[in-house]
Design an enzyme around this catalytic site. Sequence first.
Site, PDB file in Angstrom:
ATOM      1  N   GLY A   1       0.826  -1.208   0.000  1.00  0.00           N
ATOM      2  CA  GLY A   1       0.000   0.000   0.000  1.00  0.00           C
ATOM      3  C   GLY A   1       0.855   1.250   0.000  1.00  0.00           C
ATOM      4  O   GLY A   1       1.973   1.270  -0.530  1.00  0.00           O
ATOM      5  N   SER A   2       0.324   2.297   0.633  1.00  0.00           N
ATOM      6  CA  SER A   2       0.969   3.599   0.539  1.00  0.00           C
ATOM      7  C   SER A   2       2.349   3.640   1.187  1.00  0.00           C
ATOM      8  O   SER A   2       3.133   4.547   0.899  1.00  0.00           O
ATOM      9  CB  SER A   2       0.093   4.658   1.199  1.00  0.00           C
ATOM     10  OG  SER A   2      -1.162   4.664   0.554  1.00  0.00           O
TER      11      SER A   2
END
Lengths: 472, 484
Positions: free
Chosen positions: B216-217
């Site tokens: 993810g981020s």
Amino acid sequence: MSVVTNTTTIGAIDAPSRRNTELGLMAFAIGISVFAYANVGLAIDGELPSGMLGYGLGLILLGGVAHLVVRKFAPYADPLLLPLATLLNGLGLVLIWRLDQSERLIALAKNAYGVFTPSAPRQLLYSAVGVALFAAVLFALKDHRILQRYTYISMVAALVLLILPMFFPGKFGAKIWITIAGFSIQPGEFAKIIIAIFFAGYLMVKRDALALASRRFMGMYLPRGRDLGPILVIWALSILILVFETDLGTSLLFFGLFVIMLYVATERTSWIVFGLLMSAAGAVGVATFEPHVQSRVNAWMDPFACYSTDPSGACEQISNAIMSFGSGGTLGTGWGQGHSDLIGFAANADFILSTVGEELGLAGMMAVLLIYGLIVERGVRTALAARDPFGKLLAIGLSGAFAIQVFVVAGGVMGLIPLTGMTMPFLAAGGSSVIANWALIGILIRISDTARRPAPAPAPSSDAEMTQVVRP
Amino acid sequence: MNKPLRRIAIFCGVLILALLVRTNYLQYVRADELNTRDENRRVRIERYAHERGNIIVDGNPVTSSVETKGSDFKYKRAWKNGPMWAPVTGYSSQAFDASQLESLEDGILTGNDDQLFFDRTLSMFTGEKKQGGNVVTTLNAAAQKAAFQGLGDKKGAVAALDPQTGAILALASTPSYDPSTFAGNSNSDTKAWQKLLKDKDKPMLNRALRETYPPGSTFKVVTAAAALENGLYTDIDGKTDSPLPWQLPQSSDNLANEGNIPCENASLKEALRMSCNTVFGKISDDLGNQKMIDEANKFGFNKEIFTPVRADASIYPKDNRPQNAMAGIGQASNRATPLQMAMVAAAVANDGKLMQPYMVAERQAPNLDVIYTHEKEQLSQPLSGENAQKLQQMMETVVKSGTGTNALIDGVTVGGKTGTAQHGLNNSEKPYAWFISYAKTASGSPVAVAVVVEDSQANRDDVSGGGLAAPIARDVMKAVIDNK
């Protein structure tokens, strides 16, 4: 073959009796066994075993009695046979006692039968009976040639002994036991000696006819039916019985015994060829029809391939035996410190050699095998020294049977040949085996005593006086 | 009659000779092979015949040996606080073999290792009881406790490193298991083992090392590093060339941001603070697949890592343009282990130098002599010191005023990045909450940590990473700093 033949290193005249040599070796054999007891006790419990005194005294008593009996009744006997047998028996007692201490085997026995009874005390008792029989043989059998008189009685006795187990329930896949009042006897062990007496007696009488009055057939000399017939029938009968009782080790033993004695009696090499051909045919035949044998053969080919799949457990058993030899390595783990009890059932009987291999290592195995080799060697030497054909035949028969038995058992346990259940003479737990083998040693000692006894001094000849030149 | 007798004598001699040859073959030639066969129970009996050496954390053993009755195995293994330490120690069972450190360091722990040869020979003469050596780990008990308790009954994992040395400080995985429950070989051990095998939550899976998640981020830190290293942008406060909406290449879809955030031409620092998908997706696309792979590889992606326990390889894939753009924000086929993301944070915190992660500091002989000490080792340099400091500024802003404020610690500089990784087809399953971070004191950074929580309840992007994972990371970092 005459009395004056002197092809042996044993001198015919004025041979020293060597009884003191025997006494020294006996002390050595018993000393080693007692030391081994101490060793096991220290390894397992960290202290000298409480039974050590009892076993030690028992061994000393047995050995002492045996030695005195030999001194009295067979003063010229071979000095090695008795100490070797005593050493093996003593080591066997230690091995059995050591396996009695195994928690694994105790648990196994409790699971199967609810109780665990140690085998060592019984083995000591059987050894005492064995030595008693040994003494009885030397005492009652003043000359081995008396046995010739019982040629046909021996034949009947051997057959009866072999047939009897058929009427008793089988154990562990073989019907080779007679159980009377809680004691089980393996008649095969005794039949081995008795049939050797029969073969020796019969062949001694018929050997000339067998060797000379033969017809040539396909390049080989075949004896006449009336000469060979009876012995062939008895032999075939005993093999058949044993095959029915699935006692394959003993049938192999009988076969070898028969071929060896026939060969020695007739001096015809064709018997060896015959013997090998027939044993090959027999082995293939039995292996094809007996599922019991098939599983043994599979286990022999590659025990690890069928380690966990084989339902009969034969592969697992032989794998475990082989692994215990490997784990022993060169010097072994030491008395009491191995895990040969992983073999489980029959660890102290058919598989006792694994314990030797694991705990005494390659060095101990070689020593034990050489002790067996020496016993055979002394037996063969006795046969060579014997002055009568019956004694020769009997001695070679008994020592040949002993050698084959050692080979079949040890070879089976080590995976050299397929496993056939038989006991390691003197080492393995089992009353019949110990008793019968003591009797066997007794007969060998009797023959060797006769063979080594100095020829009686020539009677004084009256002529000798007359021809002497008298000088004034 | 003597001639055949002599031949029989030779025959008997051959029989005995055959036995002698056979026993030599078995006991000399094949001895080693037979002695180490799987079927040979002696191997296991021997292994459990002596007290096993211990695995040591902070000077205290986390393992012990218990004497057993009614079995041919004399001792069995026991663990203190088993579930907490299981991802570090692995298990050692009489019936079910061993794993991880218990298996890899078996030679030392049993005392059979060749390095202990002289020790063994010596104790043979002195008559001492055979003993195993000890394995001293790098783990920090307080950090491990903070990680394990922070995860609580949630599913997830924590990996914490010392950025300056690569020493692993915490390695937690939940739900966990107690290896003591199946250390023996009784029926209850078998039952416990079967139950663990059947458990849908896979408690025996070491999520910190052996499970790869879409990062993810948190992966945007790597993408930012790639942008700086490749000179795509040099000023972290300067405007980037990022339109909003930004259309994925070779696609009619727009890459969406989480919520309505001002990402158009945002500076790198701002984009990381607010976690702009558009900015980092475009950077990944601008650099192209190969440059992204190269940078990811420098951080340790695409190969297995041995600590010495094996960690699965994290994957930055070779892929087409739209997928590469998605991978740049930690989605698509991009997958990373918690250890890998802790390494990313650690490399940034350590001014761009990535140290080889390890968890065995020392091996000790039974007499406590040290026979092995780990020397710290640089694995690679994913970014220059200058760029690393720029990235530190960016990550520190995230914690100070961005999505990661939950990781703030009084009096300590903390840098971090949150992440919420979508998972399942069309984001149908619960997203993973991520947080990676490092703490910094006057003498450099003592700890970098990665946290992943599998079952995040909240939906909005960075809030869940910041909300669920960041507090755990903060507690772990605080535990390390307080213990200094």
